[in-house]
Design an enzyme around this catalytic site. Sequence first.
Site, mmCIF file in Angstrom:
data_model
loop_
_atom_site.group_PDB
_atom_site.id
_atom_site.type_symbol
_atom_site.label_atom_id
_atom_site.label_comp_id
_atom_site.label_asym_id
_atom_site.label_seq_id
_atom_site.Cartn_x
_atom_site.Cartn_y
_atom_site.Cartn_z
ATOM 1 N N ARG A 75 0.842 -1.194 0.000
ATOM 2 C CA ARG A 75 0.000 0.000 0.000
ATOM 3 C C ARG A 75 0.881 1.248 0.000
ATOM 4 O O ARG A 75 1.953 1.260 0.590
ATOM 5 C CB ARG A 75 -0.898 0.026 1.248
ATOM 6 C CG ARG A 75 -2.090 -0.902 1.185
ATOM 7 C CD ARG A 75 -3.017 -0.691 2.376
ATOM 8 N NE ARG A 75 -2.428 -1.131 3.628
ATOM 9 C CZ ARG A 75 -2.037 -0.309 4.594
ATOM 10 N NH1 ARG A 75 -2.156 1.005 4.451
ATOM 11 N NH2 ARG A 75 -1.513 -0.787 5.712
ATOM 12 N N TYR A 215 -1.098 -3.557 -7.174
ATOM 13 C CA TYR A 215 -0.829 -4.429 -6.036
ATOM 14 C C TYR A 215 -1.867 -4.302 -4.925
ATOM 15 O O TYR A 215 -2.249 -3.208 -4.525
ATOM 16 C CB TYR A 215 0.549 -4.105 -5.444
ATOM 17 C CG TYR A 215 1.059 -5.165 -4.499
ATOM 18 C CD1 TYR A 215 1.796 -6.239 -4.979
ATOM 19 C CD2 TYR A 215 0.785 -5.115 -3.146
ATOM 20 C CE1 TYR A 215 2.255 -7.228 -4.124
ATOM 21 C CE2 TYR A 215 1.239 -6.093 -2.288
ATOM 22 C CZ TYR A 215 1.977 -7.151 -2.776
ATOM 23 O OH TYR A 215 2.418 -8.132 -1.934
ATOM 24 N N GLY A 216 -2.307 -5.413 -4.399
ATOM 25 C CA GLY A 216 -3.035 -5.512 -3.139
ATOM 26 C C GLY A 216 -4.158 -4.524 -2.974
ATOM 27 O O GLY A 216 -4.995 -4.321 -3.856
ATOM 28 N N GLY A 217 -4.171 -3.884 -1.778
ATOM 29 C CA GLY A 217 -5.238 -2.957 -1.457
ATOM 30 C C GLY A 217 -5.272 -1.725 -2.324
ATOM 31 O O GLY A 217 -6.259 -0.986 -2.324
ATOM 32 N N LYS A 224 -9.411 -2.649 1.410
ATOM 33 C CA LYS A 224 -9.335 -1.510 2.321
ATOM 34 C C LYS A 224 -10.125 -0.310 1.801
ATOM 35 O O LYS A 224 -10.755 0.411 2.579
ATOM 36 C CB LYS A 224 -7.885 -1.099 2.553
ATOM 37 C CG LYS A 224 -6.955 -2.222 3.006
ATOM 38 C CD LYS A 224 -7.331 -2.816 4.332
ATOM 39 C CE LYS A 224 -6.233 -3.750 4.824
ATOM 40 N NZ LYS A 224 -6.603 -4.491 6.036
ATOM 41 N N HIS A 244 -11.620 -2.517 11.187
ATOM 42 C CA HIS A 244 -10.450 -3.331 10.872
ATOM 43 C C HIS A 244 -10.318 -4.387 11.970
ATOM 44 O O HIS A 244 -9.430 -4.317 12.814
ATOM 45 C CB HIS A 244 -9.228 -2.412 10.807
ATOM 46 C CG HIS A 244 -7.990 -3.059 10.305
ATOM 47 N ND1 HIS A 244 -6.727 -2.665 10.700
ATOM 48 C CD2 HIS A 244 -7.793 -4.083 9.444
ATOM 49 C CE1 HIS A 244 -5.819 -3.395 10.094
ATOM 50 N NE2 HIS A 244 -6.436 -4.268 9.343
ATOM 51 N N SER A 266 -0.792 -3.948 12.499
ATOM 52 C CA SER A 266 0.081 -4.915 11.847
ATOM 53 C C SER A 266 1.143 -5.416 12.809
ATOM 54 O O SER A 266 1.551 -4.707 13.736
ATOM 55 C CB SER A 266 0.739 -4.298 10.615
ATOM 56 O OG SER A 266 1.521 -3.179 10.982
ATOM 57 N N CYS A 268 0.915 -7.708 15.051
ATOM 58 C CA CYS A 268 0.417 -7.964 16.406
ATOM 59 C C CYS A 268 -0.333 -9.290 16.521
ATOM 60 O O CYS A 268 -1.109 -9.489 17.451
ATOM 61 C CB CYS A 268 -0.477 -6.820 16.860
ATOM 62 S SG CYS A 268 0.413 -5.284 17.198
ATOM 63 N N GLY A 269 -0.143 -10.198 15.558
ATOM 64 C CA GLY A 269 -0.693 -11.543 15.684
ATOM 65 C C GLY A 269 -2.149 -11.689 15.310
ATOM 66 O O GLY A 269 -2.834 -12.593 15.796
ATOM 67 N N LYS A 270 -2.626 -10.837 14.391
ATOM 68 C CA LYS A 270 -4.048 -10.844 14.052
ATOM 69 C C LYS A 270 -4.504 -12.154 13.416
ATOM 70 O O LYS A 270 -5.484 -12.769 13.849
ATOM 71 C CB LYS A 270 -4.329 -9.668 13.113
ATOM 72 C CG LYS A 270 -5.784 -9.375 12.889
ATOM 73 C CD LYS A 270 -5.933 -8.104 12.055
ATOM 74 C CE LYS A 270 -7.390 -7.717 11.911
ATOM 75 N NZ LYS A 270 -7.554 -6.526 11.049
ATOM 76 N N THR A 271 -3.787 -12.609 12.393
ATOM 77 C CA THR A 271 -4.200 -13.835 11.694
ATOM 78 C C THR A 271 -4.059 -15.053 12.601
ATOM 79 O O THR A 271 -4.906 -15.949 12.584
ATOM 80 C CB THR A 271 -3.370 -14.017 10.413
ATOM 81 O OG1 THR A 271 -3.533 -12.867 9.576
ATOM 82 C CG2 THR A 271 -3.830 -15.237 9.645
ATOM 83 N N ASP A 293 -9.829 -10.060 9.098
ATOM 84 C CA ASP A 293 -9.322 -8.712 8.821
ATOM 85 C C ASP A 293 -10.351 -7.613 8.979
ATOM 86 O O ASP A 293 -10.033 -6.549 9.495
ATOM 87 C CB ASP A 293 -8.741 -8.670 7.405
ATOM 88 C CG ASP A 293 -7.912 -7.428 7.135
ATOM 89 O OD1 ASP A 293 -7.192 -6.994 8.047
ATOM 90 O OD2 ASP A 293 -7.984 -6.886 6.024
ATOM 91 N N ALA A 383 5.144 -10.153 1.104
ATOM 92 C CA ALA A 383 4.607 -11.171 0.199
ATOM 93 C C ALA A 383 3.237 -11.627 0.691
ATOM 94 O O ALA A 383 2.994 -11.713 1.906
ATOM 95 C CB ALA A 383 5.565 -12.356 0.115
ATOM 96 N N ARG A 384 2.355 -11.959 -0.245
ATOM 97 C CA ARG A 384 0.955 -12.216 0.096
ATOM 98 C C ARG A 384 0.448 -13.530 -0.478
ATOM 99 O O ARG A 384 0.964 -14.042 -1.458
ATOM 100 C CB ARG A 384 0.083 -11.083 -0.450
ATOM 101 C CG ARG A 384 0.358 -9.725 0.183
ATOM 102 C CD ARG A 384 -0.318 -9.597 1.511
ATOM 103 N NE ARG A 384 0.023 -8.357 2.202
ATOM 104 C CZ ARG A 384 -0.707 -7.847 3.188
ATOM 105 N NH1 ARG A 384 -1.818 -8.454 3.585
ATOM 106 N NH2 ARG A 384 -0.317 -6.734 3.791
ATOM 107 N N ARG A 415 1.244 -3.406 20.429
ATOM 108 C CA ARG A 415 2.515 -4.102 20.663
ATOM 109 C C ARG A 415 3.382 -3.216 21.556
ATOM 110 O O ARG A 415 4.006 -2.269 21.080
ATOM 111 C CB ARG A 415 3.210 -4.388 19.332
ATOM 112 C CG ARG A 415 4.453 -5.255 19.437
ATOM 113 C CD ARG A 415 5.113 -5.433 18.083
ATOM 114 N NE ARG A 415 6.213 -6.370 18.159
ATOM 115 C CZ ARG A 415 6.154 -7.650 17.804
ATOM 116 N NH1 ARG A 415 5.015 -8.144 17.331
ATOM 117 N NH2 ARG A 415 7.190 -8.446 17.920
ATOM 118 N N ASN A 510 -2.772 -17.750 23.903
ATOM 119 C CA ASN A 510 -3.686 -16.615 24.000
ATOM 120 C C ASN A 510 -5.115 -17.063 24.280
ATOM 121 O O ASN A 510 -5.956 -16.263 24.688
ATOM 122 C CB ASN A 510 -3.642 -15.782 22.714
ATOM 123 C CG ASN A 510 -2.307 -15.101 22.508
ATOM 124 O OD1 ASN A 510 -1.543 -14.911 23.447
ATOM 125 N ND2 ASN A 510 -2.000 -14.747 21.268
#
Length: 611
Positions: A75, A215-217, A224, A244, A266, A268-271, A293, A383-384, A415, A510
Amino acid sequence: MLTARVPTRHARLIAWVEEFRALCQPDAVIWCDGSQEENERLCAAMVASGTAVRLNPEKRPNSYLCRSDPRDVARVEHRTFIAPRRKGDAGPTNNWMQPKDLKGILQELSTGCMRGRTMYVIPFSMGPIGSPISQLGVQLTDSPYVVVNMRIMTRMGRGALDALGDDGEFVPCVHSVGVPLEPGVPDVPWPCNPENTYIAHFPEERLIWSFGSGYGGNALLGKKCFALRVASVMARDEGWLAEHMLIVGVERPDGEKTYVCAAFPSACGKTNFAMMIPPQGFEGWKVWTVGDDIAWIKPGLDGRIYAINPEAGFFGVASGTSSRSNPNATATLAANCIFTNVALTDDGDVWWEGMSDPPAHLIDWRGRDWTPASTDAAAHPNARFTAPAAQCPSIDPDWEDPRGVPVSAFIFGGRQSHDVPLVFQSFNWAHGVYLAATMGSEATAAAEEQPAMRRDPMAMLPFCGYNMGDYFSHWLNFGRHVPDPPRIFRVNWFRKDERGAFIWPGFRENMRVLNWIVDRVHGRGRGVESPLGWMPRYEDICWNGLDFSRERFNQLMSVNREAQGEDVKAHEEHFDKFYDRLPKEFGHERALLKYRVWRSPELWELAPERS
């Protein structure tokens, strides 16, 4: 004429497509139907043009690797604009330009920008088709890469067009890579125009216009751009939330199921949280994935609030994803995926840092030979993968329920290596919104020019489509109109000890924090009042299967009065940016927090570990 082959009678849509066909001047216009045959044809064309590599069908069936231009890998926030008529409505955290001026630039750049290419018309639904929480959009693009990714990320094609009908509302989205093809000039595998990139949002018109990036978003405008920046404005105007946030369901062995939404910036272990597998000691428990997401959240007729995942796929960061860190994500990537800027193995599979031990040889994300002795990374850090959500082993059975799932708690986490406890609960809705609005993360080594603490309210700083002062007020108002609003919690997985090592093991563990949160929601969880909020004691956490001492836990939960006092002072500087739009409740909450920190010794005595 364009209208001769149009598969709809929606006059406004037809006129809009014709307007941009005349402006962009493509050689052909194709209305996408979302079929498997169409997808296979586009993927074959991408392979032939060098845009994509077909992966080994025995290892990754129906999957492809794409390599972007090295100048087009993420982005581009500095080229992302929010353009309401009044600058104050964009707010101090967004890039603003006068809409007339921005449109003038884009119209000039877009004149003839699709010559030699095909314009694809992509009707799509954000959310299950027909859901009262879903919204429809139509994207124009000259990128087949965008088409095949949008097929994974949205409900794209004939079904969405049928739902639109003859006069339905839709969000218009325009995208071009910005590189017209002149006769006889060969194309490049990844066309883009980084010198003239614009990602523009016109919230009053619900219009998105992106130019120059593939690319991406920047290019998948349902993500987004629509799902957060424009949808947040729609949500403000219509009384709902576009956030988000991940959505998970926590199911106990007795069948009780509780849904929570969580917002993490980002890194911070979201996925990992969205696809968590319960650890040892939680046999019979399940964590179900609804979304990883984005959450769209609306009040229901029964007084509760309900959330949907507006996306149909995962557009996740590959680097660091492994069978150890996230086995459910790894299993999701077994087939039907598009990988971007990862490395290619000699046997036609994909690899990235953190997946496993590095192979002896790879082709890196730039298309060069790579060995473990190479100085550059094999995969780009951003990379995605694009993967269908339905393939996730932990996908919730009700993830596509058009009613959404009932939400009982919001979790916010940044974080921070010190002074912020592992978990605590807000005293009430307004206090919780204040906690979320002051959330932040410490700058990493890769961001040396950023301040030590980067405030990221609700993890929405890059994605809110209007003034964040008004956004805070909208959150406060939303809770006022819900009879029993969700409980609000803050978490921090990243406390470090005096040696710089993480105190909390994270990942699956967690679940222990999530268990306490769910118990608090249902009135079962115990805790004590502290200056920051309600905190668990050591005995309030389930430690089955984990050897974790009371001393380590108290270290995780400790709060330093002086540090908290300095943080409260920093809140004022943070809020100064929104002074003319800041809700008055925040002044009250800050004063109360300041009093609790400096004038309430009895609360410090009750906290799990005294300062």
